[in-house]
Scaffold this motif. Sequence first.
Motif: not given
Length: 240
Positions: A135, A206, A210, A214, A225
């Motif tokens: 990520e 995370k 995230r 997002g 997920r």
Amino acid sequence: MATEQLNGFVLHRRAYRETSFLINFFTMENGKVSAIVKGARGAKSDKKSLLQPFQPLLVAVSGRFELKNLQQVESTGAMLRLSGQALYCALYLNEVLNRVLADDIPHPEIFVLYQQSLHALVDSTHFEPILRSFELGLLDALGYGIDLTHDADTGQPLAESGYYRIQAELGCVYQGDIRLSGCHLGSSLLKVAGEHWDAESLQVAKAVTRKALGELLGSKPLMSRELFKQTHFRSKGREL
């Protein structure tokens, strides 16, 4: 009409009309490529078994517009053997890439990152560091990376004992030496930046990724997920 030879993987496959597939490939040369595979759903098709996720492929596509036609496909290696939690993680990578990548824009650095991540999932039993590293690398390559080593206001290195809030399109903003909701300790952010993984830095990473992803993914939930949450892994308190 010119035919292009591309090395890649299937990101997403869905039925198209009565006998065909519409497939999104992720290729080294052209990034995400969408192609119609005519007749592939027929019983006599020899393409269906190859057009699976995590199978390295050489595909020949033609067409002048975003939606191409698949002319030929062949394997360039063994399908990666992914099962259990590793498979769910790999499906998550595919879904994220399929959602955030635009068609026909080469991203060779992301392609290499994707390959490395898939092989790491095959060989490892510790999946969370692989996901967080992927990520972070993806965000950097797309131009949405966050500087987790310097204060966005002052340009000074993060204070290990200070608390920082991550602000979109800005970075780490100092909030003081007392923990506040939504803030992260400087030492933890520095560990994330250096990919020095432990329980604390993984949790912070995370939260950071995230939030950043997002913005790119939008409000539609990720199917991978949700599927992951419905398995027995949920009982272990884990999530993608």
